[in-house]
Design a protein around this motif. Structure first.
Motif, PDB file in Angstrom:
ATOM      1  N   VAL A 158      25.038  45.978  28.157  1.00  0.00           N
ATOM      2  CA  VAL A 158      24.573  46.566  26.905  1.00  0.00           C
ATOM      3  C   VAL A 158      25.717  47.247  26.145  1.00  0.00           C
ATOM      4  N   PHE A 159      26.518  48.035  26.875  1.00  0.00           N
ATOM      5  CA  PHE A 159      27.532  48.837  26.188  1.00  0.00           C
ATOM      6  C   PHE A 159      28.858  48.123  25.994  1.00  0.00           C
ATOM      7  N   ALA A 160      29.140  47.154  26.821  1.00  0.00           N
ATOM      8  CA  ALA A 160      30.430  46.475  26.699  1.00  0.00           C
ATOM      9  C   ALA A 160      30.300  44.992  27.032  1.00  0.00           C
ATOM     10  N   PRO A 161      29.435  44.269  26.296  1.00  0.00           N
ATOM     11  CA  PRO A 161      29.209  42.852  26.636  1.00  0.00           C
ATOM     12  C   PRO A 161      30.476  42.012  26.532  1.00  0.00           C
ATOM     13  N   GLU A 162      31.432  42.466  25.687  1.00  0.00           N
ATOM     14  CA  GLU A 162      32.668  41.694  25.506  1.00  0.00           C
ATOM     15  C   GLU A 162      33.563  41.792  26.748  1.00  0.00           C
ATOM     16  N   GLU A 163      33.170  42.679  27.704  1.00  0.00           N
ATOM     17  CA  GLU A 163      34.012  42.865  28.884  1.00  0.00           C
ATOM     18  C   GLU A 163      34.022  41.671  29.840  1.00  0.00           C
ATOM     19  N   TRP A 164      32.984  40.843  29.769  1.00  0.00           N
ATOM     20  CA  TRP A 164      32.833  39.833  30.819  1.00  0.00           C
ATOM     21  C   TRP A 164      33.916  38.762  30.843  1.00  0.00           C
ATOM     22  N   PHE A 165      34.754  38.691  29.801  1.00  0.00           N
ATOM     23  CA  PHE A 165      35.745  37.609  29.772  1.00  0.00           C
ATOM     24  C   PHE A 165      36.658  37.617  30.999  1.00  0.00           C
ATOM     25  N   TRP A 166      36.815  38.802  31.605  1.00  0.00           N
ATOM     26  CA  TRP A 166      37.722  38.883  32.744  1.00  0.00           C
ATOM     27  C   TRP A 166      37.083  38.537  34.085  1.00  0.00           C
ATOM     28  N   MET A 167      35.796  38.236  34.098  1.00  0.00           N
ATOM     29  CA  MET A 167      35.093  38.020  35.374  1.00  0.00           C
ATOM     30  C   MET A 167      35.749  36.983  36.300  1.00  0.00           C
ATOM     31  N   PRO A 168      36.063  35.756  35.809  1.00  0.00           N
ATOM     32  CA  PRO A 168      36.684  34.783  36.725  1.00  0.00           C
ATOM     33  C   PRO A 168      38.014  35.282  37.296  1.00  0.00           C
ATOM     34  N   PHE A 169      38.807  35.956  36.453  1.00  0.00           N
ATOM     35  CA  PHE A 169      40.088  36.491  36.926  1.00  0.00           C
ATOM     36  C   PHE A 169      39.873  37.576  37.976  1.00  0.00           C
ATOM     37  N   CYS A 170      38.855  38.394  37.760  1.00  0.00           N
ATOM     38  CA  CYS A 170      38.523  39.475  38.689  1.00  0.00           C
ATOM     39  C   CYS A 170      38.133  38.901  40.059  1.00  0.00           C
ATOM     40  N   VAL A 171      37.334  37.829  40.041  1.00  0.00           N
ATOM     41  CA  VAL A 171      36.913  37.182  41.289  1.00  0.00           C
ATOM     42  C   VAL A 171      38.129  36.578  42.002  1.00  0.00           C
ATOM     43  N   ALA A 172      38.999  35.907  41.225  1.00  0.00           N
ATOM     44  CA  ALA A 172      40.203  35.305  41.811  1.00  0.00           C
ATOM     45  C   ALA A 172      41.060  36.382  42.477  1.00  0.00           C
ATOM     46  N   LEU A 173      41.288  37.475  41.756  1.00  0.00           N
ATOM     47  CA  LEU A 173      42.134  38.553  42.278  1.00  0.00           C
ATOM     48  C   LEU A 173      41.534  39.141  43.556  1.00  0.00           C
ATOM     49  N   GLY A 174      40.241  39.406  43.515  1.00  0.00           N
ATOM     50  CA  GLY A 174      39.565  39.985  44.686  1.00  0.00           C
ATOM     51  C   GLY A 174      39.709  39.093  45.910  1.00  0.00           C
ATOM     52  N   CYS A 175      39.484  37.786  45.728  1.00  0.00           N
ATOM     53  CA  CYS A 175      39.566  36.846  46.858  1.00  0.00           C
ATOM     54  C   CYS A 175      40.995  36.743  47.400  1.00  0.00           C
ATOM     55  N   VAL A 176      41.972  36.702  46.494  1.00  0.00           N
ATOM     56  CA  VAL A 176      43.376  36.611  46.923  1.00  0.00           C
ATOM     57  C   VAL A 176      43.752  37.858  47.732  1.00  0.00           C
ATOM     58  N   VAL A 177      43.340  39.024  47.213  1.00  0.00           N
ATOM     59  CA  VAL A 177      43.666  40.277  47.897  1.00  0.00           C
ATOM     60  C   VAL A 177      43.002  40.341  49.280  1.00  0.00           C
ATOM     61  N   HIS A 178      41.768  39.844  49.361  1.00  0.00           N
ATOM     62  CA  HIS A 178      41.079  39.807  50.661  1.00  0.00           C
ATOM     63  C   HIS A 178      41.880  38.985  51.668  1.00  0.00           C
ATOM     64  N   ASN A 179      42.253  37.767  51.226  1.00  0.00           N
ATOM     65  CA  ASN A 179      42.940  36.873  52.151  1.00  0.00           C
ATOM     66  C   ASN A 179      44.327  37.396  52.536  1.00  0.00           C
ATOM     67  N   LEU A 180      44.991  38.047  51.580  1.00  0.00           N
ATOM     68  CA  LEU A 180      46.283  38.676  51.914  1.00  0.00           C
ATOM     69  C   LEU A 180      46.056  39.789  52.939  1.00  0.00           C
ATOM     70  N   GLY A 181      44.956  40.534  52.767  1.00  0.00           N
ATOM     71  CA  GLY A 181      44.617  41.619  53.700  1.00  0.00           C
ATOM     72  C   GLY A 181      44.410  41.098  55.112  1.00  0.00           C
ATOM     73  N   ASP A 182      43.713  39.963  55.236  1.00  0.00           N
ATOM     74  CA  ASP A 182      43.508  39.379  56.568  1.00  0.00           C
ATOM     75  C   ASP A 182      44.790  38.729  57.091  1.00  0.00           C
ATOM     76  N   PHE A 183      45.606  38.236  56.177  1.00  0.00           N
ATOM     77  CA  PHE A 183      46.880  37.585  56.537  1.00  0.00           C
ATOM     78  C   PHE A 183      47.810  38.567  57.255  1.00  0.00           C
ATOM     79  N   ILE A 184      47.746  39.852  56.873  1.00  0.00           N
ATOM     80  CA  ILE A 184      48.644  40.828  57.508  1.00  0.00           C
ATOM     81  C   ILE A 184      48.008  41.498  58.737  1.00  0.00           C
ATOM     82  N   THR A 185      46.890  40.930  59.226  1.00  0.00           N
ATOM     83  CA  THR A 185      46.358  41.379  60.513  1.00  0.00           C
ATOM     84  C   THR A 185      46.544  40.264  61.547  1.00  0.00           C
TER      85      THR A 185
END
Ligand SMILES: [Zn+2]
Length: 273
Positions: A158-185
């Motif tokens: 409602v307040f920031a509908p224009e914000e969603w453009f970054w969603m795919p990038f946000c998902v990509a970043l989150g997944c990459v960071v997760h896998n890097l996190g497991d990579f260093i264990t």
């Protein structure tokens, strides 16, 4: 790496890329303060997505019964725990799904509301529920995860509908960071799944020139185990500055959002103009 730690690294990565990096490196400033705030929570959730390959994991019950169904599907498609979702292909597939969902929108025709981004909104509800669960903000109750995540997604819609453009990038970043996190264990991740490059025997038996067994596993997974086992003391110590950075960055974006523009060094770090 533990669930809560994945979530914290996801939030920190989002703050780094959207508020610190544009200042530090002169990148474009595409994401608003609202985007830094909302994205930090969504990215914390996205940083748990690769572990949606495990029906008894923490996040399987984050948004029952929907999260249980999602996890069941992901577990089946990805071949089980620490397989497909923990690979480069997994990151690509999750990102593609987020991108495709960005086309799911409904034009309400109502003045003041206009087009509602249904796809990104639904994804946001799920990811926020993952984040709240992993950060232990919501416990096993059935109602709280739903109300909190739906309200947050609705507020952004409602307040920031224009914000969603970054969603795919946000998902990509989150997944990459997760896998890097497991990579260093210790267990590492199978980056090239479904290709399986098993380590040769000489790399494992200690009779070769160098013993590679900590870095290159028999099952083909690769690791740079600087944190040791998942949940180790080293992992907890590593997470202190990472979590602090995320929290301060989020608070800073919140202050800026409320119209408070503090001056000085921290503005440079957390990107307030
Ligand atoms: Zn994992």
């Amino acid at each position: 790496m533990m669930g809560g730690h994945h979530a914290a690294t996801g939030a920190a990565a989002w703050v780094a890329v959207t508020s610190t990096a544009p200042f530090a490196f002169g990148w474009y400033e595409g994401v608003s303060d609202t985007g830094v705030l909302a994205g930090a929570l969504v990215c914390a959730g996205a940083a748990l997505l690769p572990d949606a390959d495990h029906h008894s994991g923490t996040i399987a019950n984050a948004l029952s019964p929907v999260s249980n169904w999602v996890v069941k599907v992901v577990e089946t498609v990805s071949g089980g725990h620490r397989k497909g979702t923990h690979s480069i292909l997994g990151v690509v597939v999750f990102t593609a799904i987020a991108w495709l969902l960005s086309f799911v929108r409904v034009d309400t025709g109502i003045e003041g509301i206009g087009t509602v981004q249904v796809g990104p909104g639904i994804l946001c509800v799920l990811l926020v529920a993952f984040a709240l669960k992993a950060l232990k903000i919501t416990r096993d109750t059935k109602i709280l995860p739903w109300t909190t995540s739906v309200v947050l997604a609705a507020l952004i819609a409602v307040f920031a509908p224009e914000e969603w453009f970054w969603m795919p990038f946000c998902v990509a970043l989150g997944c990459v960071v997760h896998n890097l996190g497991d990579f260093i264990t210790t267990n590492g991740v199978p980056w090239f799944w479904p290709l399986k490059f098993r380590s040769p025997r000489w790399a494992r038996d200690g009779k070769g020139i160098i013993e590679l067994t900590s870095f290159w596993k028999r099952n083909g997974s690769l690791a740079m185990p600087i944190l040791g086992n998942a949940g180790s003391v080293r992992e907890w110590i590593f997470l202190i500055p990472v979590s602090l950075y995320a929290v301060v960055g989020i608070v800073w974006a919140l202050l800026s959002q409320m119209g408070y523009y503090p001056q000085g060094f921290w503005n440079q770090v957390f990107g307030i103009a």
